[in-house]
Scaffold this motif. Structure first.
Motif, PDB file in Angstrom:
ATOM      1  N   ARG A  40      -5.920  12.157 -19.159  1.00  0.00           N
ATOM      2  CA  ARG A  40      -7.114  11.120 -20.038  1.00  0.00           C
ATOM      3  C   ARG A  40      -7.869  10.827 -19.310  1.00  0.00           C
ATOM      4  N   GLU A  41      -8.522  11.643 -17.969  1.00  0.00           N
ATOM      5  CA  GLU A  41      -9.361  10.671 -16.394  1.00  0.00           C
ATOM      6  C   GLU A  41     -10.425  11.553 -16.210  1.00  0.00           C
ATOM      7  N   ILE A  42     -11.050  10.669 -15.741  1.00  0.00           N
ATOM      8  CA  ILE A  42     -12.383  11.229 -14.649  1.00  0.00           C
ATOM      9  C   ILE A  42     -12.357  11.025 -13.695  1.00  0.00           C
ATOM     10  N   VAL A  43     -13.004  10.953 -12.291  1.00  0.00           N
ATOM     11  CA  VAL A  43     -13.464  10.688 -11.543  1.00  0.00           C
ATOM     12  C   VAL A  43     -14.790  10.519 -11.288  1.00  0.00           C
ATOM     13  N   LEU A  44     -15.045   9.535 -11.010  1.00  0.00           N
ATOM     14  CA  LEU A  44     -16.669   9.389 -10.671  1.00  0.00           C
ATOM     15  C   LEU A  44     -17.161   9.217  -9.142  1.00  0.00           C
ATOM     16  N   VAL A  45     -17.784   9.648  -8.579  1.00  0.00           N
ATOM     17  CA  VAL A  45     -18.105   9.748  -7.907  1.00  0.00           C
ATOM     18  C   VAL A  45     -19.896   9.571  -7.335  1.00  0.00           C
ATOM     19  N   THR A  46     -19.746   8.425  -6.289  1.00  0.00           N
ATOM     20  CA  THR A  46     -21.252   7.483  -6.703  1.00  0.00           C
ATOM     21  C   THR A  46     -21.090   7.275  -5.321  1.00  0.00           C
ATOM     22  N   GLY A  47     -22.541   6.567  -4.818  1.00  0.00           N
ATOM     23  CA  GLY A  47     -22.664   6.296  -3.506  1.00  0.00           C
ATOM     24  C   GLY A  47     -23.663   6.255  -3.085  1.00  0.00           C
ATOM     25  N   VAL A  68     -18.869  18.451 -11.198  1.00  0.00           N
ATOM     26  CA  VAL A  68     -20.194  18.636 -11.856  1.00  0.00           C
ATOM     27  C   VAL A  68     -21.422  17.112 -10.464  1.00  0.00           C
ATOM     28  N   ASP A  69     -22.298  18.002 -10.043  1.00  0.00           N
ATOM     29  CA  ASP A  69     -22.667  16.891  -8.855  1.00  0.00           C
ATOM     30  C   ASP A  69     -23.918  17.258  -9.684  1.00  0.00           C
ATOM     31  N   ASN A  70     -24.569  15.627  -9.450  1.00  0.00           N
ATOM     32  CA  ASN A  70     -25.690  14.646 -10.059  1.00  0.00           C
ATOM     33  C   ASN A  70     -26.366  15.194 -11.840  1.00  0.00           C
ATOM     34  N   LEU A  71     -24.939  15.096 -12.469  1.00  0.00           N
ATOM     35  CA  LEU A  71     -25.265  14.772 -14.169  1.00  0.00           C
ATOM     36  C   LEU A  71     -26.023  13.845 -14.340  1.00  0.00           C
ATOM     37  N   PRO A  72     -26.640  14.039 -15.703  1.00  0.00           N
ATOM     38  CA  PRO A  72     -27.634  13.139 -16.051  1.00  0.00           C
ATOM     39  C   PRO A  72     -26.969  12.009 -16.658  1.00  0.00           C
ATOM     40  N   PRO A  73     -26.740  10.276 -16.567  1.00  0.00           N
ATOM     41  CA  PRO A  73     -25.137   9.863 -17.177  1.00  0.00           C
ATOM     42  C   PRO A  73     -25.803   9.875 -18.987  1.00  0.00           C
ATOM     43  N   ALA A  94     -20.394  13.882  -9.942  1.00  0.00           N
ATOM     44  CA  ALA A  94     -21.674  12.807  -8.839  1.00  0.00           C
ATOM     45  C   ALA A  94     -22.601  12.228  -9.470  1.00  0.00           C
ATOM     46  N   VAL A  95     -23.057  11.157  -9.837  1.00  0.00           N
ATOM     47  CA  VAL A  95     -23.602  10.515 -10.548  1.00  0.00           C
ATOM     48  C   VAL A  95     -24.693   9.544  -8.625  1.00  0.00           C
ATOM     49  N   ASP A  96     -25.389   9.726  -8.659  1.00  0.00           N
ATOM     50  CA  ASP A  96     -26.109   8.680  -7.855  1.00  0.00           C
ATOM     51  C   ASP A  96     -27.636   8.544  -8.092  1.00  0.00           C
ATOM     52  N   VAL A  97     -28.042   7.972  -7.290  1.00  0.00           N
ATOM     53  CA  VAL A  97     -29.699   7.980  -8.117  1.00  0.00           C
ATOM     54  C   VAL A  97     -30.627   8.768  -7.651  1.00  0.00           C
ATOM     55  N   ARG A  98     -30.171   9.533  -7.459  1.00  0.00           N
ATOM     56  CA  ARG A  98     -30.972  11.117  -8.105  1.00  0.00           C
ATOM     57  C   ARG A  98     -31.810  10.737  -9.652  1.00  0.00           C
ATOM     58  N   SER A  99     -30.797  10.479 -10.412  1.00  0.00           N
ATOM     59  CA  SER A  99     -30.993   9.874 -11.998  1.00  0.00           C
ATOM     60  C   SER A  99     -31.536   8.141 -11.612  1.00  0.00           C
ATOM     61  N   ALA A 100     -31.905   7.614 -10.922  1.00  0.00           N
ATOM     62  CA  ALA A 100     -32.767   6.536 -11.155  1.00  0.00           C
ATOM     63  C   ALA A 100     -32.792   6.061 -11.856  1.00  0.00           C
ATOM     64  N   GLY A 101     -33.534   6.733 -13.306  1.00  0.00           N
ATOM     65  CA  GLY A 101     -34.026   6.064 -14.852  1.00  0.00           C
ATOM     66  C   GLY A 101     -33.208   6.384 -15.848  1.00  0.00           C
ATOM     67  N   SER A 102     -32.048   6.485 -15.825  1.00  0.00           N
ATOM     68  CA  SER A 102     -30.522   6.419 -16.334  1.00  0.00           C
ATOM     69  C   SER A 102     -29.628   6.098 -16.075  1.00  0.00           C
ATOM     70  N   LEU A 103     -29.914   5.653 -14.872  1.00  0.00           N
ATOM     71  CA  LEU A 103     -28.734   3.733 -14.374  1.00  0.00           C
ATOM     72  C   LEU A 103     -28.364   3.363 -15.089  1.00  0.00           C
ATOM     73  N   PRO A 104     -30.195   2.400 -15.910  1.00  0.00           N
ATOM     74  CA  PRO A 104     -28.849   1.541 -16.799  1.00  0.00           C
ATOM     75  C   PRO A 104     -28.280   1.438 -17.454  1.00  0.00           C
ATOM     76  N   HIS A 105     -27.839   2.670 -18.049  1.00  0.00           N
ATOM     77  CA  HIS A 105     -26.701   3.506 -18.633  1.00  0.00           C
ATOM     78  C   HIS A 105     -25.848   3.501 -18.410  1.00  0.00           C
ATOM     79  N   LEU A 106     -25.056   3.863 -17.325  1.00  0.00           N
ATOM     80  CA  LEU A 106     -24.333   4.006 -16.789  1.00  0.00           C
ATOM     81  C   LEU A 106     -23.296   3.604 -17.143  1.00  0.00           C
TER      82      LEU A 106
END
Length: 319
Positions: A40-47, A68-73, A94-106
Motif C-alpha cells: 500500500r504505497e505510491i511513488v511520487l515523482v516531482t521536481g 501517470v504523468d502530470n496527474l492533477p493533485p 508525476a506531479v509538477d509545476v504544470r499543475s501550479a494552481g493545485s500545488l497548495p493542495h498537494l
C-alpha cells in the motif's frame, strides 16, 4: 461453461477458486497472490522542469510500475484509492509545476494518504540553474512558466512554488547525471523504499561541485592523495592497491573513525524524525581515489544498520 462431468479441477492441482466458483489457473493464482501482497504505497515523482522527470518515470515504468504523468493533485486521492482496491501493481505519479494552481493542495493530500495507511515515497529531482538553462537551450523546449518571464526567472519561480514539496522529499541532484545513471538511481531508490532509513554514501569531486542532494558533506582533501603515486594514479578507490595505501596512513583511519562515530551518534535522531533517506557525500579533488574508498568503507561499516546504497558520481559518469 459448466464442466460436463460436474467436477472442475481441484485446488490440489495448483488452481484456486474465483468468487464465482470457477477454478483459476496456477498462473492466475500466482497473480492473485501477488495482488494481495502488493504494497500500500505510491511513488511520487516531482521536481524542477528539465531535471529528468520523464527519464525517471520511464525507469519506473520499465521496473513494472503503473505510471501517470502530470496527474492533477485534485484527482490524486481518488486515483490512489482505486489502485489500492485493485492492489495489482505498484504505482508512480508525476506531479509538477504544470499543475501550479493545485500545488497548495498537494501537501495536505499527501498527509491524508499517509493517515489512511498509504505510504508515499516522494522523490524530488533537482539540478543547478546553469544545468537547467543548458538543457532547455539544447532541447529548445519552452519552460512551463515561460510566460511569466525569462528562463532563469521562470526557474527561480518554480523553485519557490515547489519549495514545500522539496522539503518533504528525497532529493536527487541530476546536474551531472546521464540518463542511464538516473535510471539506475531511481531503481535503487524504489527498491530500498521498504527500509526505515536508507543510508546513501556518495563520492564526488569538488572540482565539479557539491551534490545538491547531500545531507552531510565531508571534505577529505586534506588526506594523503594516491593520485601522486604514479602506480596508483590510473586506479580507483575500489582497487586493492589503493586500499592498502590508504589503510597505511594513520590520518585516514582517524578521519574514517571520526566520521563513523559522528554518524552513529546522530543516526537515531534521523530515524526518530522518520527520515527515509540520509545522503552522506564525501568529496576529494578528483572523485577517483580517496572519496571512493571512503564511501565504500562507510557503506560496509554501516551495512548492518539497515539498507545502504553507494554512488560514485564521477566514476559513474566516466563509465
Amino acid at each position: 461453461m459448466s464442466d460436463p462431468a460436474g467436477v472442475g479441477p481441484s485446488l490440489s492441482e495448483g488452481g484456486e477458486r474465483s468468487r464465482e466458483g470457477a477454478a483459476l489457473s496456477p498462473q492466475a493464482s500466482a497473480r492473485a497472490g501477488e495482488a494481495r501482497r502488493a504494497p500500500r504505497e505510491i511513488v511520487l515523482v516531482t521536481g524542477i522542469s528539465g531535471s529528468g522527470k520523464s527519464v525517471a518515470l520511464h525507469a519506473l515504468e520499465d521496473a513494472g510500475f503503473f505510471c501517470v504523468d502530470n496527474l492533477p493533485p485534485e484527482l490524486l486521492r481518488d486515483f490512489v484509492r482505486l489502485e489500492m482496491q485493485r492492489r495489482e501493481r505498484r504505482i508512480a505519479v508525476a506531479v509538477d509545476v504544470r499543475s501550479a494552481g493545485s500545488l497548495p493542495h498537494l501537501l495536505p493530500l499527501l498527509a491524508d494518504l499517509r493517515n489512511e495507511g498509504i505510504g508515499v515515497q516522494s522523490i524530488f529531482l533537482d539540478a543547478t540553474t546553469s544545468a537547467l538553462v543548458r538543457r532547455f537551450s539544447e532541447t529548445r523546449r519552452a519552460h512551463p512558466l515561460g510566460d511569466r518571464g525569462a528562463l532563469v526567472e521562470a526557474i527561480e519561480l518554480e523553485r519557490q512554488l515547489l519549495a514545500g514539496l522539496r522539503e518533504v522529499s528525497t532529493i536527487v541532484d541530476t546536474s551531472q547525471l546521464r540518463p542511464t545513471q538516473l535510471r539506475a538511481w531511481m531503481r535503487e531508490l524504489v527498491g530500498a523504499s521498504d527500509s526505515r532509513l536508507t543510508l546513501v554514501f556518495e563520492s564526488f569531486a569538488y572540482k565539479h561541485g557539491v551534490p545538491l542532494d547531500a545531507d552531510y558533506v565531508f571534505d577529505i582533501r586534506v588526506l594523503p592523495n594516491p593520485y601522486y603515486v604514479r602506480e596508483l594514479r590510473p586506479l580507483t578507490g575500489r582497487d586493492a592497491e589503493v586500499d592498502a595505501y590508504l589503510v597505511a596512513q594513520p590520518e585516514v583511519l582517524d578521519m574514517l573513525g571520526q566520521v563513523e562515530a559522528f554518524l552513529r551518534r546522530w543516526l537515531p535522531a534521523f530515524e526518530a524524525d522518520q527520515r527515509s533517506y540520509l545522503t552522506v557525500a564525501i568529496g576529494c579533488t578528483g572523485g577517483q581515489h580517496r572519496s571512493v574508498w571512503f564511501a565504500e568503507r562507510l557503506a560496509r561499516v554501516f551495512a548492518g544498520s539497515g539498507t545502504t546504497l553507494v554512488r560514485h558520481r564521477e566514476l559513474d559518469t566516466a563509465s
